[in-house]
Scaffold this active site. Structure first.
Site, mmCIF file in Angstrom:
data_model
loop_
_atom_site.group_PDB
_atom_site.id
_atom_site.type_symbol
_atom_site.label_atom_id
_atom_site.label_comp_id
_atom_site.label_asym_id
_atom_site.label_seq_id
_atom_site.Cartn_x
_atom_site.Cartn_y
_atom_site.Cartn_z
ATOM 1 N N PHE A 84 39.819 35.131 41.674
ATOM 2 C CA PHE A 84 38.951 36.299 41.803
ATOM 3 C C PHE A 84 37.537 35.894 41.358
ATOM 4 O O PHE A 84 37.379 35.243 40.325
ATOM 5 C CB PHE A 84 39.485 37.452 40.940
ATOM 6 C CG PHE A 84 38.748 38.730 41.176
ATOM 7 C CD1 PHE A 84 38.931 39.444 42.350
ATOM 8 C CD2 PHE A 84 37.843 39.208 40.247
ATOM 9 C CE1 PHE A 84 38.241 40.627 42.588
ATOM 10 C CE2 PHE A 84 37.144 40.386 40.477
ATOM 11 C CZ PHE A 84 37.345 41.097 41.646
ATOM 12 N N ASP A 102 44.782 34.868 33.572
ATOM 13 C CA ASP A 102 44.334 36.210 33.931
ATOM 14 C C ASP A 102 45.543 36.932 34.532
ATOM 15 O O ASP A 102 46.073 36.511 35.570
ATOM 16 C CB ASP A 102 43.181 36.125 34.947
ATOM 17 C CG ASP A 102 42.629 37.505 35.315
ATOM 18 O OD1 ASP A 102 43.338 38.502 35.129
ATOM 19 O OD2 ASP A 102 41.483 37.558 35.817
ATOM 20 N N TYR A 140 43.664 48.973 34.707
ATOM 21 C CA TYR A 140 43.576 50.010 35.756
ATOM 22 C C TYR A 140 44.354 49.695 37.021
ATOM 23 O O TYR A 140 44.332 50.473 37.956
ATOM 24 C CB TYR A 140 42.113 50.292 36.113
ATOM 25 C CG TYR A 140 41.277 49.069 36.443
ATOM 26 C CD1 TYR A 140 41.360 48.463 37.682
ATOM 27 C CD2 TYR A 140 40.396 48.543 35.500
ATOM 28 C CE1 TYR A 140 40.600 47.339 37.974
ATOM 29 C CE2 TYR A 140 39.633 47.428 35.780
ATOM 30 C CZ TYR A 140 39.740 46.831 37.023
ATOM 31 O OH TYR A 140 38.988 45.721 37.307
ATOM 32 N N LYS A 141 45.021 48.549 37.064
ATOM 33 C CA LYS A 141 45.771 48.213 38.285
ATOM 34 C C LYS A 141 47.211 48.714 38.132
ATOM 35 O O LYS A 141 47.431 49.913 38.129
ATOM 36 C CB LYS A 141 45.694 46.715 38.543
ATOM 37 C CG LYS A 141 44.261 46.232 38.818
ATOM 38 C CD LYS A 141 44.256 44.735 39.063
ATOM 39 C CE LYS A 141 42.855 44.173 39.175
ATOM 40 N NZ LYS A 141 42.140 44.595 40.377
ATOM 41 N N ARG A 159 45.445 44.103 52.427
ATOM 42 C CA ARG A 159 46.293 43.966 51.232
ATOM 43 C C ARG A 159 47.086 45.257 51.025
ATOM 44 O O ARG A 159 46.533 46.357 51.106
ATOM 45 C CB ARG A 159 45.442 43.756 49.974
ATOM 46 C CG ARG A 159 44.761 42.445 49.856
ATOM 47 C CD ARG A 159 44.277 42.209 48.415
ATOM 48 N NE ARG A 159 43.608 43.363 47.808
ATOM 49 C CZ ARG A 159 43.189 43.395 46.556
ATOM 50 N NH1 ARG A 159 43.378 42.366 45.755
ATOM 51 N NH2 ARG A 159 42.574 44.457 46.081
HETATM 52 C C1 LIG Z 1 42.010 38.572 38.900
HETATM 53 C C2 LIG Z 1 40.999 39.598 38.504
HETATM 54 N N1 LIG Z 1 40.315 39.450 37.356
HETATM 55 C C3 LIG Z 1 39.401 40.373 36.975
HETATM 56 C C4 LIG Z 1 39.152 41.479 37.752
HETATM 57 C C5 LIG Z 1 38.141 42.518 37.406
HETATM 58 O O1 LIG Z 1 37.576 42.421 36.197
HETATM 59 P P1 LIG Z 1 36.704 43.629 35.630
HETATM 60 O O2 LIG Z 1 37.663 44.708 35.234
HETATM 61 O O3 LIG Z 1 35.961 43.031 34.518
HETATM 62 O O4 LIG Z 1 35.836 44.133 36.738
HETATM 63 C C6 LIG Z 1 39.851 41.679 38.930
HETATM 64 C C7 LIG Z 1 39.580 42.864 39.750
HETATM 65 O O5 LIG Z 1 40.085 43.105 40.782
HETATM 66 C C8 LIG Z 1 40.784 40.705 39.325
HETATM 67 O O6 LIG Z 1 41.447 40.848 40.467
#
Ligand SMILES: Cc1ncc(COP(=O)(O)O)c(C=O)c1O
Length: 418
Positions: free
Chosen positions: A126, A196, A221-222, A377
């Site tokens: 990402f 991550d 939030y996911k 997706r």
């Molecule tokens: C792998 C990954 N890391 C980080 C993030 C987002 O990070 P942040 O909440 O800091 O915007 C996402 C968002 O989709 C993601 O897919």
């Protein structure tokens, strides 16, 4: 291929089916975007309203103590810990995933004491991960090396590699890495492993301690359903406690913040990863969402969630194969390599963005990711997705393609968020 009747029978037998009742899902909508923004737990609005009206409105500043606001980062971390294979006291909820990655990556590079400065990741990671890594390696005089495919990672784990930084489930392909194996290889090379878990937490089994990972971060939030912009979580293996400072040395990461000492002295353990004042209302949303996971724990926990997730994604792939044979499934068909989403690429003469807009207009909500290939997706949150949703979503996709409904001009218009 599954008939709608067969799918309905699977839903009737689903031990997790009662969990769907804990969510607000608009009628007529098939929500397959919980990998990007989880759905709203029904209890959350009243919970946030209570925090606003009673805790803030009536309790005012006393709520930092009386409503336990000050403890939220640790308390939510403790609630999350079992879902990521960590122990209570090791996880902190704070800030965003990007910010937490900045903290842990700096810490990991410091642990290497300048002897190694290379961070290895994937080109398809990402973007925020690679952007943050670019900044961190720059300040350490190091370098970010990006593998073009998962198979290219092991050769990069050499005596120069300081940190292997990976997203466990790839945001585009939905491919899942073997965390334990890659962490072991990183360690054998003398590197540290930073994970991550944005697309993993709440959706796939995780065992950070078992894998002996070094650091982990992830989104609230996911799949965790904490709400838009819900805070992130951060974990550090206890063996690193007290070894280094994370770089954002704010007052709430101090050992005694209310001494208001001019000298920074880090708190012990994961508490040091808190920077400033917690976003209480956002934390409250995540707290409420974790109640759903308490219910899931009673119905079989992560084992049951993973079994359903795999059954859903497998059924979806089979439907795509049967009904949209021109599509290419970009997500691994091998269960062990699959997260909880399926990404689909269409022939290049079809505008996939417009296809997704046409799907959304018919109540099938997934999302679109630009790139080569462009991807549709679809996320399959086992907490609220049904087998009939799988069958119905693919029926709509097949129809949008057969009728070329996606060619309608309104579906070509691009919004800021895709
Ligand atoms: C792998 C990954 N890391 C980080 C993030 C987002 O990070 P942040 O909440 O800091 O915007 C996402 C968002 O989709 C993601 O897919």
């Amino acid at each position: 291929m599954t008939t709608r009747e067969q799918a309905a029978a699977l839903d009737a037998r689903d031990p997790l089916a009662p969990l769907r009742e804990l969510f607000t899902l608009p009628p007529g909508v098939i929500y397959l975007d919980g990998n990007s923004l989880g759905a709203l737990p029904k209890a959350t609005p009243a919970r946030i309203a209570r925090a606003v009206e009673q805790e803030w409105g009536q309790g005012l500043i006393a709520s930092w103590n009386n409503a336990g606001w000050i403890d939220l980062p640790r308390r939510l971390g403790d609630r999350l810990a079992p879902w990521i294979g960590a122990r209570a006291g090791e996880v902190l909820v704070a800030d965003s995933t990007s910010v937490n990655l900045y903290k842990v990556l700096h810490a990991a590079l410091q642990l290497q004491q300048g002897k190694r400065k290379i961070v290895v990741s994937e080109r398809s990671n990402f973007p925020t991960d690679n952007y943050i890594a670019q900044s961190v390696v720059r300040s350490h005089g190091g370098e970010l090396i990006l593998a073009d495919s998962p198979e290219d990672i092991p050769p990069l784990l050499d005596e120069r590699c300081a940190v292997l930084m990976l997203t466990h489930v790839n945001y585009r392909s939905g491919r899942m890495h073997d965390m334990a194996l890659l962490t072991r290889w990183a360690h054998q090379a003398g590197a540290l492993a930073v994970w991550d878990l944005a697309h993993s937490a709440g959706a796939v089994p995780l065992d950070l301690l078992g894998a002996a990972a070094d650091f982990a971060i992830g989104c609230g939030y996911k799949y965790l359903n904490g709400g838009p912009g819900a805070p992130s979580f951060v974990w550090m293996h206890p063996r690193h406690q007290g070894q280094v400072w994370q770089p954002l040395t704010g007052w709430l990461g101090h050992a005694a913040p209310f001494e208001f000492s001019p000298e920074y002295r880090p708190a012990a353990g994961i508490q040091q990863y808190q920077c400033g004042t917690p976003a209480v209302l956002a934390m409250t949303g995540l707290d409420s969402a974790l109640d759903v996971f308490d219910e899931a724990a009673k119905l079989g926990g992560m084992g049951a969630l993973r079994a359903k997730s795999l059954a859903l994604t497998e059924a979806f792939i089979a439907e795509i194969d049967a009904r949209v044979p021109t599509a290419w499934v970009a997500t691994p068909r091998e269960a062990a390599l699959r997260g909880s989403q399926v990404s689909v690429a269409l022939p290049s003469d079809i505008d996939s963005y417009a296809v997704m807009q046409a799907l959304i207009s018919r109540g099938v909500i997934g999302d679109f990711r630009a790139g080569t290939p462009a991807l549709l997706r679809f996320g399959f949150t086992p907490l609220y997705t049904r087998f009939v949703d799988v069958v119905d979503a693919v029926s709509v996709l097949a129809d949008v393609l057969a009728t070329e409904a996606w060619r309608t001009p309104e579906f070509q218009r691009r919004s800021a968020v895709t």
